[in-house]
Design a protein around this motif. Structure first.
Motif, mmCIF file in Angstrom:
data_model
loop_
_atom_site.group_PDB
_atom_site.id
_atom_site.type_symbol
_atom_site.label_atom_id
_atom_site.label_comp_id
_atom_site.label_asym_id
_atom_site.label_seq_id
_atom_site.Cartn_x
_atom_site.Cartn_y
_atom_site.Cartn_z
ATOM 1 N N MET A 1 0.827 -1.200 0.000
ATOM 2 C CA MET A 1 0.000 0.000 0.000
ATOM 3 C C MET A 1 0.867 1.257 0.000
ATOM 4 S SD MET A 1 -2.973 0.924 2.642
ATOM 5 C CE MET A 1 -3.799 2.435 2.351
ATOM 6 N N GLN A 2 0.459 2.262 -0.789
ATOM 7 C CA GLN A 2 1.260 3.489 -0.864
ATOM 8 C C GLN A 2 1.116 4.287 0.438
ATOM 9 O OE1 GLN A 2 0.132 5.685 -4.345
ATOM 10 N NE2 GLN A 2 0.469 3.945 -5.669
ATOM 11 N N ARG A 3 2.155 5.039 0.751
ATOM 12 C CA ARG A 3 2.185 5.797 2.005
ATOM 13 C C ARG A 3 1.069 6.833 2.111
ATOM 14 N NH1 ARG A 3 5.999 6.947 5.919
ATOM 15 N NH2 ARG A 3 5.549 9.159 5.912
ATOM 16 N N ASP A 4 0.817 7.504 0.978
ATOM 17 C CA ASP A 4 -0.142 8.606 1.056
ATOM 18 C C ASP A 4 -1.588 8.186 0.757
ATOM 19 O OD1 ASP A 4 0.451 8.078 -1.512
ATOM 20 O OD2 ASP A 4 0.965 10.135 -2.115
ATOM 21 N N ASN A 5 -1.833 6.887 0.756
ATOM 22 C CA ASN A 5 -3.224 6.449 0.587
ATOM 23 C C ASN A 5 -4.040 6.709 1.854
ATOM 24 O OD1 ASN A 5 -3.118 5.613 -1.992
ATOM 25 N ND2 ASN A 5 -3.360 3.430 -1.573
ATOM 26 N N THR A 6 -5.208 7.301 1.645
ATOM 27 C CA THR A 6 -6.077 7.642 2.768
ATOM 28 C C THR A 6 -7.499 7.214 2.415
ATOM 29 O OG1 THR A 6 -4.731 9.545 3.311
ATOM 30 C CG2 THR A 6 -6.992 9.629 4.061
ATOM 31 N N TYR A 7 -8.224 6.746 3.411
ATOM 32 C CA TYR A 7 -9.641 6.429 3.174
ATOM 33 C C TYR A 7 -10.517 7.390 3.959
ATOM 34 C CZ TYR A 7 -8.156 1.992 1.184
ATOM 35 O OH TYR A 7 -7.580 1.032 0.401
ATOM 36 N N PHE A 8 -11.578 7.818 3.303
ATOM 37 C CA PHE A 8 -12.609 8.574 4.021
ATOM 38 C C PHE A 8 -13.794 7.642 4.215
ATOM 39 C CE2 PHE A 8 -10.062 11.931 2.153
ATOM 40 C CZ PHE A 8 -9.973 12.841 3.197
ATOM 41 N N ASP A 67 -22.046 4.571 4.629
ATOM 42 C CA ASP A 67 -22.658 5.268 3.507
ATOM 43 C C ASP A 67 -21.698 5.218 2.309
ATOM 44 O OD1 ASP A 67 -24.341 6.800 2.007
ATOM 45 O OD2 ASP A 67 -23.723 8.715 2.884
ATOM 46 N N LYS A 68 -20.465 5.655 2.549
ATOM 47 C CA LYS A 68 -19.469 5.666 1.474
ATOM 48 C C LYS A 68 -18.086 5.368 2.021
ATOM 49 C CE LYS A 68 -21.453 9.245 -1.443
ATOM 50 N NZ LYS A 68 -21.449 10.686 -1.668
ATOM 51 N N CYS A 69 -17.261 4.687 1.204
ATOM 52 C CA CYS A 69 -15.864 4.495 1.547
ATOM 53 C C CYS A 69 -15.070 5.003 0.336
ATOM 54 C CB CYS A 69 -15.597 3.008 1.791
ATOM 55 S SG CYS A 69 -13.867 2.636 2.000
ATOM 56 N N VAL A 70 -14.273 6.057 0.530
ATOM 57 C CA VAL A 70 -13.603 6.708 -0.596
ATOM 58 C C VAL A 70 -12.087 6.669 -0.396
ATOM 59 C CG1 VAL A 70 -13.408 8.855 -1.915
ATOM 60 C CG2 VAL A 70 -15.599 8.223 -0.894
ATOM 61 N N LEU A 71 -11.395 6.204 -1.437
ATOM 62 C CA LEU A 71 -9.925 6.156 -1.387
ATOM 63 C C LEU A 71 -9.363 7.446 -1.973
ATOM 64 C CD1 LEU A 71 -7.180 4.601 -1.133
ATOM 65 C CD2 LEU A 71 -7.609 3.784 -3.455
ATOM 66 N N PHE A 72 -8.437 8.065 -1.265
ATOM 67 C CA PHE A 72 -7.763 9.269 -1.765
ATOM 68 C C PHE A 72 -6.283 8.933 -1.908
ATOM 69 C CE2 PHE A 72 -5.816 13.552 -0.760
ATOM 70 C CZ PHE A 72 -6.132 14.121 -1.989
ATOM 71 N N ASP A 73 -5.787 8.989 -3.153
ATOM 72 C CA ASP A 73 -4.392 8.574 -3.378
ATOM 73 C C ASP A 73 -3.429 9.758 -3.366
ATOM 74 O OD1 ASP A 73 -4.862 9.864 -5.736
ATOM 75 O OD2 ASP A 73 -4.824 8.070 -6.995
ATOM 76 N N GLY A 74 -3.883 10.884 -2.925
ATOM 77 C CA GLY A 74 -3.048 12.089 -2.897
ATOM 78 C C GLY A 74 -3.437 13.055 -3.999
ATOM 79 N N VAL A 75 -4.090 12.520 -5.043
ATOM 80 C CA VAL A 75 -4.521 13.361 -6.170
ATOM 81 C C VAL A 75 -6.034 13.194 -6.406
ATOM 82 C CG1 VAL A 75 -4.161 13.939 -8.603
ATOM 83 C CG2 VAL A 75 -2.265 12.993 -7.254
ATOM 84 N N ASN A 76 -6.431 11.919 -6.562
ATOM 85 C CA ASN A 76 -7.833 11.645 -6.905
ATOM 86 C C ASN A 76 -8.583 10.913 -5.789
ATOM 87 O OD1 ASN A 76 -7.596 12.607 -9.662
ATOM 88 N ND2 ASN A 76 -6.268 10.810 -9.964
ATOM 89 N N TYR A 77 -9.909 11.156 -5.823
ATOM 90 C CA TYR A 77 -10.787 10.417 -4.920
ATOM 91 C C TYR A 77 -11.445 9.301 -5.714
ATOM 92 C CZ TYR A 77 -10.499 14.379 -1.672
ATOM 93 O OH TYR A 77 -10.074 15.332 -0.795
#
Lengths: 86, 377
Positions: A1-8, A67-77
């Protein structure tokens, strides 16, 4: 997994957000409570910004309706297709 | 000053209640779940914690089914108005408060629902077989108080549950919750309604209810929830479905204080102390020639609510005399005209004495001394 991956992780109610918070805290995951990003939902509440792998977290919270699970890769959601659970 | 009106609201409140409210309004104070900033989230955490603790306290399974309301009356209104529909039949008892009877009568007049009132004895005893006999094909619910606000009798919920099969059991627990054990599962309660400012030691202006899984009510209020804000339709998920607008968060914080006090003191000790006070008052008043005591105070199951009259004196006169001596009780009908008809004290009512956990034995001695003077004159 990339370091800057974030989930909302966006839930229907603040009650559910706090239920998840309690569980993630207990399990020692890295996360933050943040205002729901406007581009993801027009909701005026809070959501979970998760810095750990969603797959590790899922087993602990999959009985809470999301409701929603959104991946943010540092640029796109990118929203997980369909509902990731429940 | 001697306060003997704890059945209306408990006073004084424990220090914990005051501390929790103080901390909330001084240092937290945000609007819960609305704004996403730290104070808003902290306020939401206060509610979340109270919801979880209170659910655990009554042995509920899911805290999202615990709904905060303005008071016991609002809880009962939501249960009754939200559940019953045209042609439904409902069973209730002759000891109910107007917070049960008035919404039922509204539905009778508006929607033609059918109401069967089971008459209790003057001692407050309920014939459980009569409940069973009153059940019809269209019986939707039984609405019953757990503890009477007029004569202190408690009803055996477990036994009642046995005879009504799958009929929805709505319980008014305003007089018992906090001091007497209530277990949603063991007692088979479907909807539990109560206030939080009596033996839960919270502030006034807060009530709650627990709605068992599988029961859907029609909401009474619609509006802002902080959720699904893009929609002009009210959400159908819990707890937002039944809660909207800014809640009474300071009141909910006070409830956390009340629960902390109960935990520290022990529910059994609170119950025991209340029983001691009730027994003392009943024993001593029984020695008065011209005092009539209502209900049956033998045994240990009653809540400390004692109704009495002095022969040839109106309850209002007795209340006036007590008040002059700084002894505070409640006189009249206690919002329960049917209960007073049941015990034969309608329309004058009674003088109601309700000690609380903080009542001292010397308060009771002083009260008895003043009663002796009033009874003489």
């Amino acid at each position: 997994m990339q370091r800057d991956n974030t989930y909302f992780l966006i839930f229907h109610t603040i009650h559910d957000v706090l239920r998840v918070e309690k569980i993630l805290k207990k399990q020692g995951f890295t996360f933050e409570l943040v205002p729901v990003p406007r581009n993801l939902s027009s909701d005026c509440g809070s959501c979970i910004k998760l810095n750990d792998n969603i797959e590790d977290v899922k087993p602990y919270i999959q009985n809470i309706e999301i409701d929603k699970c959104v991946l943010f890769d540092g640029v796109n959601y990118k929203e997980a297709s369909g509902r990731p659970w429940k | 000053m001697i306060y003997l009106d704890n059945a209306a609201t408990s006073f004084p409140k424990p220090e914990e209640t005051i501390e929790y409210v103080n901390t909330f309004i001084r240092s937290i104070g945000g609007n819960p779940g609305r704004s996403g900033h730290t104070l808003s989230i902290e306020a939401a955490r206060t509610i979340f914690e109270a919801r979880e603790k209170l659910t655990q306290f009554i042995n509920g399974k899911d805290s999202e089914r615990l709904i905060f309301t303005q008071n016991g009356t609002e809880s009962l209104n939501l249960a009754i108005l939200g559940l019953l529909q045209e042609k439904d039949h409902v069973i209730t008892t002759s000891l109910e408060h107007n917070s049960v009877m008035r919404p039922l009568m509204f539905l009778k007049n508006e929607k033609g629902i059918e109401i069967s009132v089971i008459h209790c004895t003057r001692e407050g005893k309920l014939d459980i077989k009569q409940i069973k006999r009153s059940v019809k094909k269209n019986t939707k619910a039984l609405v019953i108080n757990h503890g009477s606000n007029v004569i202190g009798t408690t009803q055996p919920l477990g036994e009642i549950r046995q005879v009504i099969n799958d009929i929805i059991l709505i319980v008014d627990a305003c007089q018992t919750i906090g001091a007497y054990p209530i277990d949603i599962e063991k007692d088979g309660i479907d909807i539990l309604c109560f206030s939080c400012h009596k033996s839960l030691y919270g502030m006034q202006g807060l009530g709650a209810m627990y709605i068992r899984d599988g029961i859907e009510l029609k909401p009474l209020k619609f509006g802002g929830t902080g959720s699904k804000s893009e929609s002009i339709e009210h959400p159908d998920f819990l707890p937002d479905k039944y809660e909207c607008g800014t809640p009474n968060t300071p009141g909910i914080a006070s409830l956390l204080g009340g629960l902390a006090f109960i935990e520290k003191t022990g529910q059994k000790n609170i119950m025991q102390r209340k029983n001691e006070l009730r027994t003392l008052i009943v024993q001593e008043l029984s020695k008065f020639d011209n005092v009539i005591l209502y209900g049956n105070h033998t045994g240990n199951t009653n809540v400390p609510v004692i109704s009495l009259n002095i022969k040839n004196k109106l309850p209002s006169e007795v209340g006036y005399e007590l008040n002059k001596k700084e002894i505070y009780v409640r006189v009249g009908l206690h919002c329960s005209p049917m209960a007073h008809k049941t015990i034969g004290t309608f329309p004058e009512g009674t003088v109601r004495i309700s000690p609380g956990y903080f009542t001292k034995n010397e308060d009771i001695c002083r009260f008895l001394e003043v009663m002796r003077e009033i009874a003489k004159g």
